[in-house]
Scaffold this motif. Sequence first.
Motif, PDB file in Angstrom:
ATOM      1  N   LEU A 133      -7.579  -3.887   9.963  1.00  0.00           N
ATOM      2  CA  LEU A 133      -6.980  -4.899   9.095  1.00  0.00           C
ATOM      3  C   LEU A 133      -7.768  -5.056   7.797  1.00  0.00           C
ATOM      4  O   LEU A 133      -7.188  -5.233   6.729  1.00  0.00           O
ATOM      5  CB  LEU A 133      -6.894  -6.240   9.817  1.00  0.00           C
ATOM      6  N   ASN A 134      -9.074  -4.959   7.899  1.00  0.00           N
ATOM      7  CA  ASN A 134      -9.907  -5.062   6.694  1.00  0.00           C
ATOM      8  C   ASN A 134      -9.588  -3.933   5.715  1.00  0.00           C
ATOM      9  O   ASN A 134      -9.535  -4.142   4.498  1.00  0.00           O
ATOM     10  CB  ASN A 134     -11.383  -5.034   7.067  1.00  0.00           C
ATOM     11  N   LYS A 135      -9.371  -2.731   6.255  1.00  0.00           N
ATOM     12  CA  LYS A 135      -9.021  -1.589   5.397  1.00  0.00           C
ATOM     13  C   LYS A 135      -7.639  -1.780   4.788  1.00  0.00           C
ATOM     14  O   LYS A 135      -7.399  -1.432   3.629  1.00  0.00           O
ATOM     15  CB  LYS A 135      -9.094  -0.295   6.206  1.00  0.00           C
ATOM     16  N   ALA A 136      -6.707  -2.327   5.593  1.00  0.00           N
ATOM     17  CA  ALA A 136      -5.372  -2.591   5.073  1.00  0.00           C
ATOM     18  C   ALA A 136      -5.420  -3.626   3.949  1.00  0.00           C
ATOM     19  O   ALA A 136      -4.695  -3.516   2.955  1.00  0.00           O
ATOM     20  CB  ALA A 136      -4.457  -3.068   6.202  1.00  0.00           C
ATOM     21  N   LYS A 137      -6.284  -4.609   4.097  1.00  0.00           N
ATOM     22  CA  LYS A 137      -6.412  -5.647   3.068  1.00  0.00           C
ATOM     23  C   LYS A 137      -6.923  -5.065   1.758  1.00  0.00           C
ATOM     24  O   LYS A 137      -6.520  -5.499   0.673  1.00  0.00           O
ATOM     25  CB  LYS A 137      -7.358  -6.749   3.554  1.00  0.00           C
ATOM     26  N   ILE A 138      -7.802  -4.088   1.839  1.00  0.00           N
ATOM     27  CA  ILE A 138      -8.310  -3.436   0.623  1.00  0.00           C
ATOM     28  C   ILE A 138      -7.166  -2.733  -0.095  1.00  0.00           C
ATOM     29  O   ILE A 138      -7.070  -2.749  -1.322  1.00  0.00           O
ATOM     30  CB  ILE A 138      -9.429  -2.442   0.987  1.00  0.00           C
ATOM     31  N   LEU A 139      -6.277  -2.108   0.692  1.00  0.00           N
ATOM     32  CA  LEU A 139      -5.157  -1.343   0.119  1.00  0.00           C
ATOM     33  C   LEU A 139      -4.047  -2.254  -0.397  1.00  0.00           C
ATOM     34  O   LEU A 139      -3.492  -2.024  -1.469  1.00  0.00           O
ATOM     35  CB  LEU A 139      -4.600  -0.398   1.188  1.00  0.00           C
ATOM     36  N   LEU A 140      -3.747  -3.308   0.348  1.00  0.00           N
ATOM     37  CA  LEU A 140      -2.569  -4.135   0.053  1.00  0.00           C
ATOM     38  C   LEU A 140      -2.893  -5.454  -0.645  1.00  0.00           C
ATOM     39  O   LEU A 140      -2.008  -6.088  -1.215  1.00  0.00           O
ATOM     40  CB  LEU A 140      -1.822  -4.445   1.362  1.00  0.00           C
ATOM     41  N   GLU A 141      -4.160  -5.870  -0.554  1.00  0.00           N
ATOM     42  CA  GLU A 141      -4.612  -7.126  -1.152  1.00  0.00           C
ATOM     43  C   GLU A 141      -3.727  -8.303  -0.712  1.00  0.00           C
ATOM     44  O   GLU A 141      -3.484  -8.477   0.473  1.00  0.00           O
ATOM     45  CB  GLU A 141      -4.679  -6.976  -2.683  1.00  0.00           C
ATOM     46  N   ASP A 142      -3.188  -9.072  -1.660  1.00  0.00           N
ATOM     47  CA  ASP A 142      -2.410 -10.264  -1.308  1.00  0.00           C
ATOM     48  C   ASP A 142      -0.916  -9.985  -1.127  1.00  0.00           C
ATOM     49  O   ASP A 142      -0.116 -10.911  -1.019  1.00  0.00           O
ATOM     50  CB  ASP A 142      -2.574 -11.335  -2.400  1.00  0.00           C
ATOM     51  N   SER A 143      -0.557  -8.702  -1.074  1.00  0.00           N
ATOM     52  CA  SER A 143       0.859  -8.346  -0.993  1.00  0.00           C
ATOM     53  C   SER A 143       1.395  -8.328   0.431  1.00  0.00           C
ATOM     54  O   SER A 143       2.579  -8.090   0.637  1.00  0.00           O
ATOM     55  CB  SER A 143       1.091  -6.966  -1.637  1.00  0.00           C
ATOM     56  N   ALA A 144       0.535  -8.547   1.401  1.00  0.00           N
ATOM     57  CA  ALA A 144       0.958  -8.542   2.803  1.00  0.00           C
ATOM     58  C   ALA A 144       0.348  -9.726   3.539  1.00  0.00           C
ATOM     59  O   ALA A 144      -0.589 -10.366   3.052  1.00  0.00           O
ATOM     60  CB  ALA A 144       0.540  -7.226   3.475  1.00  0.00           C
TER      61      ALA A 144
END
Length: 201
Positions: free
Chosen positions: A49-60
């Motif tokens: 999830l941390n890696k996904a947050k780096i990629l998607l930021e506040d868009s998800a």
Amino acid sequence: MRLNEIFVLIHKTKIFADIGCDHGYLCKMVLDANKAERILAVDISQACLNKAKILLEDSAEYYLGDGLNPLGDIVPDITVISGMGGNTILHILEGRLLPEVIISPQNDVYKVRDTLTSSGYKIIEDKVVTENGKFYDIIHLVPGEQCLTELQKTFGVFFDRGDDAFLQRLKRDKNNLLSYKQTAENQKKLHLIEEAERWLK
């Protein structure tokens, strides 16, 4: 390749959820194509999830936990569950009839097709894709009634289309079986392959 094939099955919708989102690559594809108003990234791993947050930021929106449980009362319009074993996918979907589900089970695909079409789902797409020398099934389901033949449970609902990747896997499996010890189980599998080949002629 596998993510691309899943992506093309996703139409524009309100709520999209990726269960087992890993690094968030599929969510990013959905975001960039503006295919969903809300994107839910779910994973049992905080590191993912941390890696996904780096990629998607506040868009998800991000949910930590097992399967659909972290979503609570939220019902996604389209849910993707890929990169897991068939029994894990069945566990996640047990007792749930979602509006639209795209799955890619890594094993026990016969059981997945049989169980889900006996539990209120209908398969509307069923294909084989290749990636890095491996074969993967991608199955698209919606609520409905469907009775599958033994060949459809084994090889896919639309095996008789004779898609290239399916034919490649069928040939590989037949060659493997011919080289194995001819047990009753292997003979049964070989018989099903030969029956599928007759359908494809």
